[in-house]
Design an enzyme around this catalytic site. Structure first.
Site, PDB file in Angstrom:
ATOM      1  N   ASP A  44      25.357  62.005 -12.574  1.00 60.04           N
ATOM      2  CA  ASP A  44      24.959  61.253 -13.766  1.00 60.04           C
ATOM      3  C   ASP A  44      23.440  61.316 -13.945  1.00 60.04           C
ATOM      4  OD1 ASP A  44      25.321  59.698 -16.004  1.00 60.04           O
ATOM      5  OD2 ASP A  44      25.505  57.805 -14.913  1.00 60.04           O
ATOM      6  N   ASN A  86      34.070  62.411 -22.089  1.00 59.35           N
ATOM      7  CA  ASN A  86      32.933  63.208 -22.554  1.00 59.35           C
ATOM      8  C   ASN A  86      33.231  63.995 -23.837  1.00 59.35           C
ATOM      9  OD1 ASN A  86      31.651  64.020 -19.214  1.00 59.35           O
ATOM     10  ND2 ASN A  86      31.100  62.348 -20.598  1.00 59.35           N
TER      11      ASN A  86
HETATM   12  C1  FPP Z   1      26.047  63.222 -16.799  1.00 55.47           C
HETATM   13  O1  FPP Z   1      24.777  63.096 -17.341  1.00 55.47           O
HETATM   14  C2  FPP Z   1      26.427  64.610 -16.664  1.00 55.47           C
HETATM   15  C3  FPP Z   1      27.400  65.213 -17.384  1.00 55.47           C
HETATM   16  C4  FPP Z   1      28.195  64.544 -18.417  1.00 55.47           C
HETATM   17  C5  FPP Z   1      27.736  66.612 -17.215  1.00 55.47           C
HETATM   18  C6  FPP Z   1      27.444  67.177 -15.870  1.00 55.47           C
HETATM   19  C7  FPP Z   1      27.106  68.589 -16.067  1.00 55.47           C
HETATM   20  C8  FPP Z   1      26.254  69.317 -15.326  1.00 55.47           C
HETATM   21  C9  FPP Z   1      25.606  68.826 -14.117  1.00 55.47           C
HETATM   22  C10 FPP Z   1      25.898  70.690 -15.710  1.00 55.47           C
HETATM   23  C11 FPP Z   1      27.043  71.619 -15.843  1.00 55.47           C
HETATM   24  C12 FPP Z   1      27.927  71.661 -14.666  1.00 55.47           C
HETATM   25  C13 FPP Z   1      28.467  72.782 -14.178  1.00 55.47           C
HETATM   26  C14 FPP Z   1      29.412  72.693 -13.039  1.00 55.47           C
HETATM   27  C15 FPP Z   1      28.160  74.093 -14.715  1.00 55.47           C
HETATM   28  P1  FPP Z   1      24.627  62.292 -18.691  1.00 55.47           P
HETATM   29  O2  FPP Z   1      24.476  63.282 -19.786  1.00 55.47           O
HETATM   30  O3  FPP Z   1      25.760  61.340 -18.847  1.00 55.47           O
HETATM   31  O4  FPP Z   1      23.293  61.525 -18.440  1.00 55.47           O
HETATM   32  P2  FPP Z   1      22.864  60.124 -19.067  1.00 55.47           P
HETATM   33  O5  FPP Z   1      23.783  59.088 -18.460  1.00 55.47           O
HETATM   34  O6  FPP Z   1      21.465  59.979 -18.600  1.00 55.47           O
HETATM   35  O7  FPP Z   1      22.997  60.243 -20.542  1.00 55.47           O
END
Ligand code: FPP
Length: 260
Positions: free
Chosen positions: A23, A71
């Site tokens: 996250d 998501n």
């Molecule tokens: C949460 O951060 C992360 C995600 C929803 C996606 C995770 C994806 C990656 C780490 C990159 C791609 C992965 C692979 C395996 C290629 P957020 O966007 O919810 O952060 P926030 O809570 O600060 O908004």
């Protein structure tokens, strides 16, 4: 040739299966005045480093929560970017996965993924299928309630067809209908970016996992933070609802009169 696996001395038990709620990509980018997708791109570097380090340290399974069922509600542009990132990652990281003897498996409602991303995932799963080092599980389009609902539906259909006796259903039966029943439950679950919730992640499988929450955002989570979490795990006392040996002795020598 298999890579050299060296387990670090954590001073206590080693987490054989680590699960991570990645996250804080968006926050990390916003704090730097960058668009959110920049955080996802940087997050991929953490995925690479954490996967490689876990494999080299002899972790048996690593499960990464890469995209939840929820998501899909994000703005279309961000979803498209993440799906493209996934596709590119799958192709680019094949050599790293092979070099580190990592086997890939994906869990979730994968039929919702765009065909090109799903195709790249399936190709990488097939390519790495015979690797017998670490298992890397990517949870994609994943929701734990959906997983349990999917399992319940399958069981109900089999009961209706007469191939499953409802009276015989126990915890192990239900487990057998989950997306990946053969992988042992996580020992340690790590959540980055400080939120204290499970966010519909592996609700069944995390029943006895140890939780570790760090304020670091996912793009900042690298080898040192990983080792810190593993050491914290090693220092915990896991009782699985029971008592440890010393506690059992204490409990049996204490009479009811003494405690009242
Ligand atoms: C949460 O951060 C992360 C995600 C929803 C996606 C995770 C994806 C990656 C780490 C990159 C791609 C992965 C692979 C395996 C290629 P957020 O966007 O919810 O952060 P926030 O809570 O600060 O908004």
């Amino acid at each position: 040739m298999s890579p050299i696996v060296q387990r670090p001395d954590l001073g206590g038990p080693f987490p054989e299966h680590i699960a991570i709620i990645m996250d804080g990509n968006g926050r990390w980018a916003t704090e730097r005045g960058m668009p959110r997708v920049f955080g996802h791109r940087e997050g991929v570097r953490s995925v690479r480093e954490v996967t490689t380090e876990c494999a080299r340290m002899g972790v048996k399974s690593l499960t990464l929560y890469a995209f939840s069922e929820e998501n899909w509600k994000r703005p279309g542009q961000e979803v498209t970017y993440l799906m493209r990132l996934l596709r590119v990652f799958m192709r680019r990281e094949r050599k790293t996965l092979m070099d580190n003897d990592v086997r890939l498996r994906c869990i979730g409602r994968l039929d919702r993924l765009p065909a090109a991303s799903l195709g790249a995932l399936r190709e990488t799963e097939a390519l790495t299928a015979d690797n017998d080092g670490m298992l890397l599980r990517l949870a994609l389009s994943y929701g734990s309630r959906a997983e349990i609902a999917d399992a319940a539906r399958c069981m109900a259909e089999e009961a209706r067809a007469g191939t499953l006796d409802p009276a015989s259903i126990d915890e192990e039966t239900l487990r057998a209908y989950l997306y990946d029943p053969t992988t042992p439950d996580p020992d340690l679950v790590i959540r980055t970016a400080g939120e204290m919730r499970v966010s519909n992640f592996l609700l069944w499988q995390l029943s006895y996992a140890e939780f570790y929450v760090t304020p670091s955002c996912w793009p900042e989570f690298r080898r040192d933070q990983l080792l810190g979490a593993m050491k914290e795990f090693a220092s915990r006392r896991r009782k699985f609802g029971g008592l440890e040996e010393g506690d059992v002795a204490a409990a049996s020598t204490e009479s009811i009169e003494e405690t009242t």
